[in-house]
Each structure stands twice: as structure tokens, then as C-alpha cells.
Design an enzyme around this catalytic site. Structure first.
Site, PDB file in Angstrom:
ATOM      1  N   ASN A  81      10.627  18.054 -11.825  1.00 28.54           N
ATOM      2  CA  ASN A  81      11.816  17.122 -12.629  1.00 28.54           C
ATOM      3  C   ASN A  81      11.905  17.550 -13.910  1.00 28.54           C
ATOM      4  O   ASN A  81      13.001  17.129 -14.236  1.00 28.54           O
ATOM      5  CB  ASN A  81      11.409  15.565 -12.324  1.00 28.54           C
ATOM      6  CG  ASN A  81      12.277  14.760 -13.191  1.00 28.54           C
ATOM      7  OD1 ASN A  81      13.366  14.602 -12.615  1.00 28.54           O
ATOM      8  ND2 ASN A  81      11.684  14.243 -14.320  1.00 28.54           N
ATOM      9  N   TYR A 145      22.907  24.764 -19.685  1.00 33.29           N
ATOM     10  CA  TYR A 145      22.725  23.766 -18.743  1.00 33.29           C
ATOM     11  C   TYR A 145      23.137  24.101 -17.422  1.00 33.29           C
ATOM     12  O   TYR A 145      22.556  24.108 -16.377  1.00 33.29           O
ATOM     13  CB  TYR A 145      22.877  22.401 -19.330  1.00 33.29           C
ATOM     14  CG  TYR A 145      22.567  21.389 -18.191  1.00 33.29           C
ATOM     15  CD1 TYR A 145      21.026  20.901 -18.199  1.00 33.29           C
ATOM     16  CD2 TYR A 145      23.294  20.607 -17.664  1.00 33.29           C
ATOM     17  CE1 TYR A 145      20.664  20.024 -17.354  1.00 33.29           C
ATOM     18  CE2 TYR A 145      23.095  19.601 -16.758  1.00 33.29           C
ATOM     19  CZ  TYR A 145      21.750  19.163 -16.531  1.00 33.29           C
ATOM     20  OH  TYR A 145      21.338  18.238 -15.748  1.00 33.29           O
ATOM     21  N   LYS A 149      20.929  25.228 -14.177  1.00 29.88           N
ATOM     22  CA  LYS A 149      21.091  24.201 -13.018  1.00 29.88           C
ATOM     23  C   LYS A 149      21.490  24.951 -11.674  1.00 29.88           C
ATOM     24  O   LYS A 149      21.100  24.688 -10.640  1.00 29.88           O
ATOM     25  CB  LYS A 149      21.529  23.092 -13.467  1.00 29.88           C
ATOM     26  CG  LYS A 149      20.983  22.036 -14.454  1.00 29.88           C
ATOM     27  CD  LYS A 149      19.674  21.721 -13.961  1.00 29.88           C
ATOM     28  CE  LYS A 149      18.929  20.781 -14.497  1.00 29.88           C
ATOM     29  NZ  LYS A 149      17.590  20.175 -14.004  1.00 29.88           N
TER      30      LYS A 149
END
Length: 254
Positions: A81, A145, A149
Site C-alpha cells: 500500500n 505518479y 502507477k
């Protein structure tokens, strides 16, 4: 209730707050034994004390062995996470790109390297990857990001297709905005794209547990993301044009 998590050994990285803390609380409430990891030792301890878990602070890439030992030798569920929301364009420094790659992708790879041998030998294990809708789509104003991702999603997908017949269960959680410190850090881009439909971290945990009950790989706490993902695949130019309109709106409002 997911039967498989009762008395299971669970590790949640980046669990000092936000989605990670919500996942840790939910697993503990369902009867799991939970290791709470965070770079911030005080935050990890606070959540662990709250849920009756075990705090193992430190870099998420390095704590698998310590977490496994704390759980008595076996990790049943690993929630990758921990993440970093690196904004900026292609022009940001290589150190920003390197950090995003290291935390958002390589930490998952390193965890899998440590966990997979035992999981494959016994024929069971569960890897939960907190990705983001940006991993399926993209996010304006955040090239590092978005790109990393996508990498996190691709790695979770690869794990699932490669090892599912050997007992590995993989879940990729892909929410849009979630009311956390990370959302607050997205600034005006987040205000435009994410804040209007933002949900609570507990909603993400609910979505994961529903997905585990249904044995689904892709977890969409915002169901509308499925439609965006379908449009992106079927009509990429239309989707890119729509996203560029959002980009222009953001630029005009800055």
C-alpha cells in the site's frame, strides 16, 4: 466476512494513516493478525496499538523478513500500500522519477521476491496492490505518479496471470480520490479531478473485502472508473481528447 483472513498473518505497508490504516483496521476487525508498517514509527505504533497489531516501521522494501518473523513465520496476505504521489511533468528531476519508481513499483517487486517462494511452495498467498485509477487511466499534472502507477498495475496483473493456477490471489485496488493526506497534496489538479467524487479510506477497505469475497482481481471503489477504462481501450483518441479538455481547464484555472 472473508473466511480466509481469520487468524491470517497480514502485512500492510504505509499503514500509519489513510488507506493503509483503514485496511489494517478492517483486517484486524475480521480476525487477522496484522503487522502495521510505516516510515513514521510513531504513526505505525499508534495504529498497531489501536488494533492490537504489531508495528514494524521502516522502508516497505526491507521489512518482509521482520514482518514474517513478527507473525510467527508466515505471511498470508501482503498489502503493498505504501506509495508516493509525485507530481510534475516530464521535466521534474531524475531523483523524483527514481523515488516514484522505487516506492510505487520496485517495493512491490521486492516484496514479491521475498514472498513468492514460500507461497508457491504451499500453494496459497494473497498479494494486494494499492494502485490508483491513475494506473488504469492517468492523472493530469503528475507524470511520475501516473507512469509508475501504470507499472504497479502491470506488475500486479503479471503476478496474477502467471501464478493464479498455483494458488496466488492478487488484487489491484484502483480508486480515484480518497480523503487522505495524499489527496490534499495533489493541489489544484486534485481539487478539479478528484475532490468532487472523493470517498473515505474505509470505503476502499469495504471495496477490497467485497472483491476478495467475489475473488476479483480488479477492485474499483469508484465503479465509474470501469466505463472510463473501457473508453480508453475502445476509443483512445476520444478519451485523450476528453482528458486534454480537463488539462486545458486546469491550466486556465491556475
Amino acid at each position: 466476512m472473508v473466511e480466509a483472513v481469520q487468524d491470517a498473518g497480514v502485512v500492510v505497508t504505509g499503514a500509519g494513516g489513510g488507506i493503509g490504516a483503514a485496511l489494517a483496521r478492517r483486517f484486524a476487525a475480521e480476525g487477522a493478525r496484522v503487522v502495521v508498517n510505516d516510515l513514521d514509527a510513531a504513526k505505525a505504533k499508534a495504529v498497531a496499538d489501536e488494533i492490537g497489531g504489531i508495528a514494524v516501521p521502516g522502508d516497505a522494501s526491507t521489512i518482509v523478513d521482520e514482518a514474517r518473523e513478527a507473525l510467527g513465520g508466515t505471511v498470508d496476505v501482503y498489502c503493498a500500500n505504501a506509495g508516493v504521489a509525485s507530481g510534475g511533468s516530464e521535466a521534474v528531476g531524475e531523483n523524483v522519477w527514481a523515488l516514484a519508481w522505487d516506492v510505487n513499483v520496485m517495493a512491490h517487486v521486492r516484496a514479491a521476491q521475498e514472498l513468492l517462494p514460500a507461497w508457491l511452495e504451499r500453494g496459497s498467498g494473497r498479494f494486494v496492490s494499492t494502485v490508483s485509477a491513475a494506473g488504469l487511466l492517468t492523472m493530469i499534472g503528475a507524470a511520475p505518479y501516473s507512469v509508475t502507477k501504470h507499472g504497479a498495475y502491470a506488475f500486479a496483473e503479471w503476478l496474477s496471470l502467471t501464478y493464479r493456477h498455483r494458488g496466488l490471489k492478487v488484487h489491484a485496488i484502483c480508486p480515484q480520490g480518497v480523503r487522505t493526506d495524499m489527496l490534499d497534496a495533489t493541489g489544484s489538479a486534485g481539487d478539479l479531478v478528484l475532490q468532487p467524487t472523493a470517498i473515505e479510506p474505509e470505503d476502499v477497505a469495504d471495496a477490497l473485502f467485497k472483491g476478495m469475497e467475489e475473488d476479483r482481481f480488479l477492485i474499483l471503489p469508484h465503479p465509474e472508473v470501469a466505463g472510463y477504462y473501457q473508453l480508453r481501450a475502445a476509443e483512445p483518441d476520444r478519451w485523450l481528447t476528453n482528458m486534454n479538455h480537463i488539462q486545458q481547464k486546469w491550466e486556465a484555472g491556475r
